[in-house]
Design an enzyme around this catalytic site. Structure first.
Site, short mmCIF file in Angstrom:
data_model
loop_
_atom_site.label_atom_id
_atom_site.label_comp_id
_atom_site.label_asym_id
_atom_site.label_seq_id
_atom_site.Cartn_x
_atom_site.Cartn_y
_atom_site.Cartn_z
N GLY A 1 4.15 8.00 43.47
CA GLY A 1 5.55 7.70 43.16
C GLY A 1 6.47 8.24 44.23
O GLY A 1 7.46 7.60 44.61
N GLN B 1 12.99 12.49 43.59
CA GLN B 1 12.60 11.25 44.28
C GLN B 1 13.79 10.32 44.40
O GLN B 1 14.01 9.71 45.45
CB GLN B 1 11.46 10.57 43.53
CG GLN B 1 10.16 11.36 43.58
CD GLN B 1 9.06 10.75 42.73
OE1 GLN B 1 9.25 9.71 42.09
NE2 GLN B 1 7.91 11.40 42.72
N ASP C 1 6.03 19.39 37.25
CA ASP C 1 4.62 18.97 37.41
C ASP C 1 3.64 19.97 36.79
O ASP C 1 2.43 19.71 36.77
CB ASP C 1 4.29 18.81 38.91
CG ASP C 1 4.99 17.59 39.50
OD1 ASP C 1 5.32 16.65 38.75
OD2 ASP C 1 5.21 17.58 40.73
N LYS D 1 5.56 10.01 34.45
CA LYS D 1 4.84 10.51 35.64
C LYS D 1 3.60 9.62 35.88
O LYS D 1 3.55 8.51 35.37
CB LYS D 1 4.45 11.98 35.43
CG LYS D 1 5.66 12.90 35.36
CD LYS D 1 6.38 12.96 36.67
CE LYS D 1 7.61 13.82 36.59
NZ LYS D 1 8.40 13.77 37.82
C1 S3P Z 1 8.63 14.94 43.76
C2 S3P Z 1 9.51 14.90 42.73
C3 S3P Z 1 9.10 14.94 41.31
C4 S3P Z 1 7.67 15.39 41.14
C5 S3P Z 1 6.75 14.74 42.13
C6 S3P Z 1 7.18 15.08 43.54
C7 S3P Z 1 9.15 14.87 45.14
O1 S3P Z 1 9.25 13.66 40.74
O2 S3P Z 1 7.22 15.12 39.83
O3 S3P Z 1 5.42 15.18 41.94
O4 S3P Z 1 8.41 15.17 46.09
O5 S3P Z 1 10.34 14.53 45.30
P1 S3P Z 1 10.67 13.16 40.14
O6 S3P Z 1 11.61 13.04 41.26
O7 S3P Z 1 10.38 11.81 39.53
O8 S3P Z 1 11.04 14.19 39.13
#
Ligand code: S3P
Length: 450
Positions: free
Chosen positions: A101, A176, A327, A354
């Site tokens: 993701g 993200q 996480d 997730k």
């Molecule tokens: C991450 C942000 C988190 C996290 C993912 C890594 C990142 O997700 O769960 O493992 O590197 O920006 P979300 O932005 O959806 O919370």
């Protein structure tokens, strides 16, 4: 690649004790960003300690597809020769981000303000995750997205020809989404402003500043206001990737619940936007200390020392801490199963979107293993049974989710009967050395069923 081959069942059973040093891999979030920002710089970026897990390798391939040179020099060292902000070429093939993701959302943001078109896909887990949270703000820059129903992958992004800067309040706590908007803002003229009500991991802001972008962060009553001046020339960097606190969580929690254990996990970044689990474990009464606390590259770093902690108490985890340990809830729920009393986890709706619905995946497996779990849309409560009282002895599903697989393998170290995970192959996305590293500490994890 995980999820593409035959399932790899693994079984974890009680071992004598865990002892030794756990050198966990490089930080996943910082590894993705190092490759992307390196690709957007003019000249050569060197990266030491890159996480060589599937998620990050997929991002490296994607950067090549957009025209950057990315070379594995061996021994954890990588070289990226960037094309500069706005220099992305149109890829000739579909970009496959695998399970990641972070990879797909950050890359979509990065290309959305260039006059190119790219199509993205991923594995079954990634193709079920919502992308509207990223494509909505990217539309404000002038990009268009064509995906499956519900904003799912596969999806084509047509980048904006004449991007305009935007001001955007992120509606969900997500680094993200914040990062996708900032990366899009890099190739828009003028100032792009991102407002987040709750602070999430701030690696993108720190690294953009490090690469020479003009970025200002203000803490206001409305939240963190991040202002980025577009179209900078990013300067290549020499980056040393710190070790991943989210990966450190597994040997730390394993040591806490395994009788007689004493494990050192060196060089872990304790950036406050990432370290919530360790605070929580200490509040539960875990014997977890920070040794050799120091600053490295502007970030607090320490060696974590975790020992078996037989007197754990359940606590109510403050909801405002959720983003800093988002996480880590799966493995926290495992530790909570061995505590006395209830552990309440609230304000965690994001866990449902997730790599899997992590509340559902953990609750099903914990219940099968004999632990009572209550849940609602954005909360769950684990009723601890205390040490020696958690039956185990079941096979649970990892659902293409590395952290679910690792959490249940940690659990099997302290349940009465072994725990089997139906498919441990997703672990390779973030922690490819998990099996060997845990074995070196003394764990009894074997391939196959009970
Ligand atoms: C991450 C942000 C988190 C996290 C993912 C890594 C990142 O997700 O769960 O493992 O590197 O920006 P979300 O932005 O959806 O919370």
């Amino acid at each position: 690649m995980s999820g593409h081959g035959a399932p790899v069942p693994m079984t974890s059973r009680k071992c004598a004790m865990l002892k030794g040093v756990a050198n966990v891999p490089g930080d996943k979030s910082i590894s993705h960003r190092s490759l992307i920002l390196g690709a957007l710089s003019v000249g050569e970026t060197r990266i030491l300690g890159l996480l060589e897990g599937e998620d990050v390798i997929d991002t490296a391939k994607a950067m090549r597809a957009f025209g950057a040179e990315v070379e594995d020099l061996g021994g954890g060292e990588w070289r990226v020769h960037g094309v500069g902000v706005g220099g992305f070429a149109e890829p000739s093939q579909v970009i496959d981000c695998g399970n990641s993701g972070t990879g797909v959302r950050l890359i979509m943001g990065t290309m959305a303000t260039s006059p190119i078109t790219a199509t993205f896909t991923g594995d079954a887990s990634l193709c079920s995750r919502p992308m509207g949270r990223v494509t909505d703000p990217l539309a404000l820059f002038g990009a268009r997205a064509y995906g499956r129903t519900g904003g799912r992958l596969p999806m084509t992004i047509v980048g904006a020809k004449d991007p305009v800067p935007v001001t955007y309040t992120v509606p969900v706590p997500s680094a993200q989404v914040k990062s996708a908007v900032l990366l899009a803002g890099l190739n828009a003229p003028g100032k792009t402003v991102v407002i987040e009500k709750e602070a999430t991991r701030d690696h993108t802001e720190r690294m953009l500043a490090g690469f020479g972008a003009e970025i200002v962060v203000e803490n206001t009553p409305e939240g963190r206001v991040i202002t980025l001046t577009g179209q900078p020339e990013l300067k290549p960097q020499d980056i040393v990737v710190p070790r991943d606190p989210s990966s450190a969580a597994f040997p730390v929690c394993a040591a806490i619940i395994t009788e007689g254990s004493d494990v050192l996990v060196p060089n872990i970044g304790l950036n406050p936007t990432r370290a919530g689990l360790f605070t929580t474990l200490r509040e539960m009464g875990a014997d977890l200390s920070y040794e050799n606390l120091r600053e490295e590259g502007g970030e607090p770093v320490a060696d974590l020392r975790a020992r078996y902690s037989p007197d754990l108490k359940g606590i109510a985890v403050p909801p405002e801490r959720a983003a800093s340990m988002i996480d880590e809830y799966p493995v926290l729920s495992v530790v909570a199963s061995f505590a006395e009393g209830k552990t309440e986890m609230r304000g965690v709706k994001e866990l449902r979107v997730k790599e899997s619905d992590r509340i559902d995946a953990m609750a099903m497996g914990l219940r099968a293993a004999g632990v009572t779990v209550d849940e609602g849309e954005d909360w769950w409560i684990v009723e601890g049974r205390g040490f020696g009282n958690v039956p185990g002895g079941v096979t649970v599903e990892s659902r293409l989710d590395h952290r679910i697989a690792m959490s249940f393998l940690v659990m099997g170290m302290a349940t009465e009967k072994p725990m089997t995970v139906d498919d441990a192959s997703p672990i390779a996305t973030s922690f490819p050395i998990f099996e060997g590293l845990m074995a070196s500490l003394g764990s009894a994890i074997t391939r196959g069923n009970r």
